[in-house]
Enzyme design. Structure first.
Site, PDB file in Angstrom:
ATOM      1  CE  LYS A 192      62.831  34.374  61.232  1.00 53.94           C
ATOM      2  NZ  LYS A 192      64.241  33.359  62.176  1.00 53.94           N
ATOM      3  N   GLY A 245      64.307  40.782  70.032  1.00 50.62           N
ATOM      4  CA  GLY A 245      65.662  41.135  69.004  1.00 50.62           C
ATOM      5  C   GLY A 245      65.754  42.755  69.002  1.00 50.62           C
ATOM      6  CB  SER A 246      68.176  44.354  66.871  1.00 48.30           C
ATOM      7  OG  SER A 246      67.433  44.655  65.820  1.00 48.30           O
ATOM      8  N   GLY A 250      63.071  46.149  64.961  1.00 41.40           N
ATOM      9  CA  GLY A 250      61.035  46.121  65.515  1.00 41.40           C
ATOM     10  C   GLY A 250      60.554  46.968  64.953  1.00 41.40           C
ATOM     11  CD  GLU A 268      62.481  42.381  76.001  1.00 36.93           C
ATOM     12  OE1 GLU A 268      63.114  42.927  75.264  1.00 36.93           O
ATOM     13  OE2 GLU A 268      62.655  40.706  75.768  1.00 36.93           O
ATOM     14  CB  CYS A 302      67.446  42.929  75.647  1.00 34.12           C
ATOM     15  SG  CYS A 302      66.505  41.328  76.488  1.00 34.12           S
ATOM     16  CD  GLU A 399      71.264  45.680  72.969  1.00 30.26           C
ATOM     17  OE1 GLU A 399      70.459  44.823  73.962  1.00 30.26           O
ATOM     18  OE2 GLU A 399      70.049  46.264  71.525  1.00 30.26           O
TER      19      GLU A 399
END
Length: 501
Positions: A192, A245-246, A250, A268, A302, A399
């Site tokens: 996806k 992603g964030s 996660g 990650e 990131c 972030e």
């Protein structure tokens, strides 16, 4: 330049959008609901294409195809050598279509076209070649059993059907980083892509058909994280989810895995990476590295070294050079090779970054340069540097995922280490020094998965990449990445005349 943006690429012919449907079981198909969503050009906010909006029903179809391909198809049963031939053919096709793939990422995600051609797409092809080379080189072990009458050995087997949920900031590299080792291991998968950047993943799906992957091995479901992504995370017939992603998302994936079939997950996640410059550094080189470390890919990365700590003896010199270099940083059309920095990926991210800049101003940080949107069309933001940032400020802690740098001063090595570790994240860190004792002490003391010394973004196919703390729980790249997609089976049997017989 017009309104602060380069318009040297105005005559660039945009790529033809050829693939906008879901790719399931070797075929491009409409979403079951026939719904679509708009893919937006971040240079101007205009619609590029309408892309199929996959949902739970479509994920079910894709998982069924992947499940059948894994349980009954040839892919996991092929020799590693044969899998490698097809994976290498895929890499060949990627290299033959570098310009088109780079153009798709530029028009879809605001990524620099010339960097895509020189780096992102060749890197994607390189990932497939690297893991093609590994496909026949992982194996189990013969065990020296504690019972002398027993013989034992282990096998490393593919984990099964994998769900890959990939981010929008490096759509081609992240597609390859996840798909390549899973293919080498013998897994089948549902990918996806992020709803902001679906186009290159669909082009990769087309190339996978040309390369000769059996139907059902690679499936691509475009759609939204809250629907298609959530369906993948909770699906009972998916054996493993890999997500980049964030940190917040996660956590949701971990919860979904825990409440479904306890599938394995690789995460990650976010980062707020420190970049430490010590007194013995060359100020000009250090400023260049810090600038690249924070503003590369418009800060949408990131591992961005967005917290820059400079030792007091060199602080003023580094700050002056940073501001000078930032003011000369060319922001503009990603198809213009004279530019270093394109638009943010979409309006939502653009507005989020600007809101962080306002927080920085309101909380008392000193704005040295930047801080504004550029022009009245598209999602361009000036490279922004704040000084006098304190650890209680929002721009220090969270972030931002944009071109915003926080500058801080420190006195001693111990203080620099403490500042670097003062974050919930632990993805990467940068160190600039010529003193090997400083380098060894600091690199061993920082709690992060990747430390770059006198360089930044030194990614390598053979080097494992991943984070500590809230930055994730896995390692990608290198041979370590294969372990994400393999499981170990132990086999034991009695020897002749054993008491077990």
């Amino acid at each position: 330049m017009e309104n602060g943006k380069s318009n040297g690429a105005a005559t660039m012919k945009l790529p033809e959008i050829k693939f906008t449907k879901l790719f399931i079981n070797g075929q491009f198909v409409d979403a079951t609901s026939e719904k679509t969503f708009e893919s937006i050009d971040p240079r101007n906010g205009e619609v590029i294409a309408k892309v199929a909006a996959g949902d739970k029903e479509d994920v079910d179809l894709a998982v069924n195809a992947a499940r059948h391909a894994f349980d009954h198809g040839p892919w996991p049963r092929m020799s590693g050598f044969m899998r490698a031939k097809i994976i290498n053919k895929f890499a060949d096709l990627i290299e033959q279509n570098i310009e088109e793939l780079a153009a798709l990422d530029a028009v879809d995600g605001g990524k620099m076209f010339h960097i895509g051609k020189l780096s992102d797409i060749p890197s994607a092809a390189g990932h497939f070649r690297y893991y093609a080379g590994a496909a026949d080189k992982f194996h189990g072990e013969t065990l020296k059993m504690t019972k002398p009458s027993m013989f034992g050995y282990t096998l490393k087997e593919p984990i099964g059907v994998v769900g890959h949920i990939i981010p929008w900031n490096f759509p081609s590299i992240m597609f390859a980083m996840k798909v390549a080792p899973a293919l080498a291991a013998g897994c089948t998968m549902v990918v996806k892509p992020a709803e902001q950047t679906p186009l290159s993943a669909l082009f990769f799906a087309h190339l996978s058909k040309e390369a000769g992957f059996p139907d059902g091995v690679i499936n691509v479901v475009t759609g939204f994280g809250s629907t298609a992504g959530a369906a993948i995370a909770s699906h009972m017939d998916i054996d493993k989810v890999s997500f980049t992603g964030s940190t917040d998302v996660g956590r949701k994936i971990m919860q979904a895995a825990a409440t479904s079939n306890l599938k394995k997950i690789s995460l990650e996640l976010g980062g707020k990476s420190p970049f430490l410059i010590f007194d013995d550094a060359d100020a000009d080189k250090a400023a260049h590295l810090a600038l690249i470390g924070c503003f590369h890919n418009k800060g949408e990365i990131c591992v961005a070294g967005s917290r820059v700590f400079v030792q007091e003896g060199i602080y003023d010199k580094v700050v002056n050079k940073l501001v000078e270099k930032a003011k000369n940083w060319n922001v503009g059309d990603p198809f213009d090779s004279t530019c270093q920095h394109g638009p943010q990926v979409d309006k939502k991210q653009f507005e989020k970054i600007l809101s962080y800049i306002e927080h920085g101003k309101n909380e008392g940080a000193t704005l040295l340069t930047g801080g504004k949107a550029i022009g009245d069309k598209g999602y361009f933001i000036e490279p922004t540097i704040f000084a006098d940032v304190t650890e209680d400020m929002k721009i220090y802690k969270e972030e931002i995922f944009g071109p915003v740098m926080c500058l801080m001063k420190f006195k001693t090595i111990e203080e620099g280490i403490k500042c670097a570790n003062n974050t919930k994240y632990g993805l990467a860190a940068g160190i600039v020094s010529q003193n090997i004792d400083v380098i060894n002490t600091v690199s061993r003391s920082i709690k992060a998965g990747v430390i770059w010394v006198n360089c930044y973004f030194a990614f390598d196919l053979d080097s494992p990449y991943g984070g500590y703390k809230a930055s994730g729980n896995c390692r990608e790249s290198g041979m370590d990445a294969l372990d994400n997609y393999l499981q170990v089976k132990a086999i034991a049997m009695p020897l002749l005349n054993s008491p077990w017989q």
